[in-house]
Each structure stands twice: as structure tokens, then as C-alpha cells.
Design a protein around this motif. Structure first.
Motif, PDB file in Angstrom:
ATOM      1  N   LEU A  41     -12.699  32.915   8.792  1.00 17.94           N
ATOM      2  CA  LEU A  41     -12.254  33.981   7.902  1.00 17.94           C
ATOM      3  C   LEU A  41     -11.751  35.188   8.691  1.00 17.94           C
ATOM      4  O   LEU A  41     -10.800  35.860   8.276  1.00 17.94           O
ATOM      5  N   ARG A  42     -12.369  35.466   9.805  1.00 14.51           N
ATOM      6  CA  ARG A  42     -11.951  36.598  10.623  1.00 14.51           C
ATOM      7  C   ARG A  42     -10.665  36.307  11.388  1.00 14.51           C
ATOM      8  O   ARG A  42      -9.747  37.124  11.430  1.00 14.51           O
ATOM      9  N   LYS A  67     -10.195  38.783   7.788  1.00 13.73           N
ATOM     10  CA  LYS A  67     -11.309  39.451   7.123  1.00 13.73           C
ATOM     11  C   LYS A  67     -12.214  40.156   8.135  1.00 13.73           C
ATOM     12  O   LYS A  67     -12.386  39.687   9.265  1.00 13.73           O
ATOM     13  N   ILE A  77     -17.368  32.064   8.954  1.00 14.68           N
ATOM     14  CA  ILE A  77     -17.128  33.495   9.183  1.00 14.68           C
ATOM     15  C   ILE A  77     -16.082  33.687  10.271  1.00 14.68           C
ATOM     16  O   ILE A  77     -15.173  34.526  10.145  1.00 14.68           O
ATOM     17  N   ALA A 111     -16.378  38.844   5.438  1.00 17.82           N
ATOM     18  CA  ALA A 111     -16.596  37.412   5.650  1.00 17.82           C
ATOM     19  C   ALA A 111     -18.041  37.035   5.327  1.00 17.82           C
ATOM     20  O   ALA A 111     -18.314  35.986   4.734  1.00 17.82           O
TER      21      ALA A 111
END
Length: 319
Positions: free
Chosen positions: A295-296, A301, A292, A306
Motif C-alpha cells: 500500500l505504501r 499510502k 502495508i 495503510a
């Protein structure tokens, strides 16, 4: 508020100090709204950056952005509501190459800018070289080229245009350029910096560059990219102040040449490529929090998106 300096036997010199207002004065003050130059992310007084590894297509993208802003046109899903003046400062490209790229954009688009709306500084037309923006002299030369109707200044690229600032990873070396950009913003101008990505995938050099920026966009190759595909990119928002949701979702775009020689951009959401990246991270043994975070930070995202993308891989078995 004013500051005064004086020594015994000398005349007092009054220096303007910092202006202070109360919370009510600030709220009641009438400021002009931040006009959109290229919806949704490029607004008046925007300080932004696009970075990419060499050869990815950052100059293609920056020329298209400048052209769209100057004509009231469109690039990918980004729309300019009306024409705004653009100054494009190029630091390295041969003028004939720049000429060829702009000619192809003009013949491929329905809109043409009035000459004064898209103005260009290119090294081949200079007596010596393009100004060094690390110096006040270089900044002043570029300011002479900024007209009242110039709303966007595109600087392509930092490595070529900021030459005497010292080492790229030295945060102090960026201060003079940052102060100049803030002055331009205070005058209602927007500045788009074009830069190289480092080996880590982030913009190359000191991270301090990003502190005052409103938007940071990273261009990357799509997964499974092959050289014969030509200019094919993914655009990721690494920073997008004031934006969220679909406005900052990654986009995958490809420059296509039509049979008549004109070009067009095809684009779509890059969700599929990101899903493949999640699979790869799971196979590498990364836990959900790590994925996560990646992804951020690397794909721009949101937390919710995420979380959704990782859900199939970490879903708890039903009781």
C-alpha cells in the motif's frame, strides 16, 4: 574558494571551485520562496514525473496540467494560483491530434491562456525531428525555446525525446538528462517528465531517474475498468517530497463528454478501489506487513492510512 592548475613552465589557470557556506550563513541567506504552480504538489523548481502504461491517459493529464498552470485554472482538485508560462515538448503525437485535444480543452474550460503562456514544440512542425534530449545539442535547442516567463517545461515523453542515451535500465544513460534538469531547476524552472510504466507497474527503466525527483505520479486503470468507459484513471503519488496526508491520497478521475460536446473531469478519492485491492491481497495469503508495504510503495499510502485499511482483516479477537 578557488582551484588552480599549473605545470612547470606554464601559466597558472584559476578555476572557480565549490562554494561553501557556514550553517549560520545558510540559515540567514534570503532565498525566494518556492512559488506554487499547481497546488499542492507542483511548485517552482519542481522535478516531477508522471508515468503510465500506454493508452491510460498520461497525455490527457499532462495537457490538462499544462493548461491549468498556464491559465491559473484547475485540474481535478489541483489549483493554479495564477498563470505561469508553460513549454510543452511533444515527441510523438501527430500535430492534428494535439490540435484536437487542446481545442477540446479550450472549449471546455472557462479560462483561456494568452498565446505566449502556453507554447508547444511538436514533431510535425520540425524540419527533421524533435531534439534529442540525451545530447547537449538537443538540450540547447529546447533551451532556446524557454522564455524568461516559462516556469514549467513538460517533456512528453522520455522514450521519444531521450533517444541516444543507451539502454533504459542503464543508470549511467540518464546522467546527461539529469544534469540538464538540475541546471534548469537552478534557474528556477520546473520540469515534468512524462514516461511509460514497465511491466512491474513502476516507471520503465532505471530507478535512478527518481533519485532527484520531488514527485512521482503513477496513472493506473481503476479496478473493474471496461473499455467503453473511455479515459478513466486512478492517480497515485509514489513519491511526494514535502507532502503528506490528504494531499497525496489517490484520486480516481473520469473524462466525461457533455451533450454539447464539451468535456469535464469527474473525480473522487480512490479509497474504495484500494479497499478492494486489500481484500485481494488478503485472499492471496499476504501477511499484514507485506500488504502495508504494498500500500505504501504501490499506492502511495502513508503508514497510518495503510495500517487503518488493513485493520479490519487483522483485528485481534477481544479478550
Amino acid at each position: 574558494m578557488q582551484c588552480s592548475t599549473a605545470t612547470p613552465g606554464t601559466e597558472e589557470v584559476v578555476i572557480p571551485g565549490v562554494r561553501v557556506c557556514t550553517i549560520n550563513e545558510l540559515i540567514e541567506r534570503k532565498f525566494p520562496p518556492r512559488e506554487v504552480l499547481l497546488s499542492p504538489w507542483l511548485r517552482r523548481q519542481e522535478l516531477a514525473m508522471i508515468h503510465a502504461w500506454r493508452g491510460i491517459g498520461k497525455t490527457f493529464a499532462s495537457l490538462e496540467i499544462g493548461y491549468a498552470v498556464s491559465t491559473g485554472g484547475r485540474f481535478l482538485g489541483w489549483q493554479a494560483p495564477k498563470p505561469h508560462g508553460v513549454l510543452y515538448v511533444d515527441g510523438e503525437m501527430p500535430a492534428v491530434t494535439l490540435q484536437e485535444r487542446l481545442s477540446r480543452i479550450i472549449t471546455s474550460e472557462d479560462l483561456e491562456p494568452t498565446p505566449e503562456m502556453f507554447r508547444i514544440v511538436t514533431p510535425d512542425l520540425q524540419d527533421i525531428c524533435v531534439p534529442d534530449l540525451a545530447t547537449t545539442e538537443g538540450q540547447a535547442l529546447i533551451e532556446e525555446a524557454i522564455l524568461p516567463e516559462t516556469d514549467l517545461i513538460i517533456l512528453d515523453n522520455i522514450s521519444c525525446l531521450v533517444r541516444r542515451a543507451g539502454r533504459e535500465n542503464d543508470s549511467e544513460s540518464w546522467l546527461s538528462v539529469q544534469e540538464w534538469a538540475l541546471k534548469l531547476r537552478s534557474r528556477g524552472k520546473s520540469v515534468l517528465f512524462i514516461h511509460h510504466s514497465g511491466k512491474s507497474g513502476a516507471q520503465r527503466g532505471t530507478s535512478r531517474r527518481e533519485d532527484v525527483l520531488d514527485s512521482v505520479l503513477a496513472l493506473r486503470r481503476p479496478q473493474n475498468y471496461e473499455g467503453q468507459e473511455g479515459c478513466s484513471i486512478q492517480i497515485h503519488f509514489e513519491k511526494a517530497r514535502g507532502l503528506s496526508g490528504p494531499d497525496v491520497e489517490p484520486v480516481e478521475a473520469k473524462l466525461i463528454t457533455r451533450p454539447d460536446g464539451t468535456r469535464k473531469w469527474e473525480y473522487h478519492a480512490a479509497e474504495e478501489g484500494i479497499a478492494d485491492a486489500v481484500v485481494e491481497m488478503v485472499h492471496l495469503g499476504m501477511d499484514r506487513k507485506e500488504i502495508i508495504r504494498e500500500l505504501r510503495e504501490s499506492y502511495g499510502k502513508s503508514q497510518a492510512t495503510a495500517y487503518r485499511l488493513t485493520e479490519p482483516f487483522f483485528k485481534k479477537p477481544s479478550q
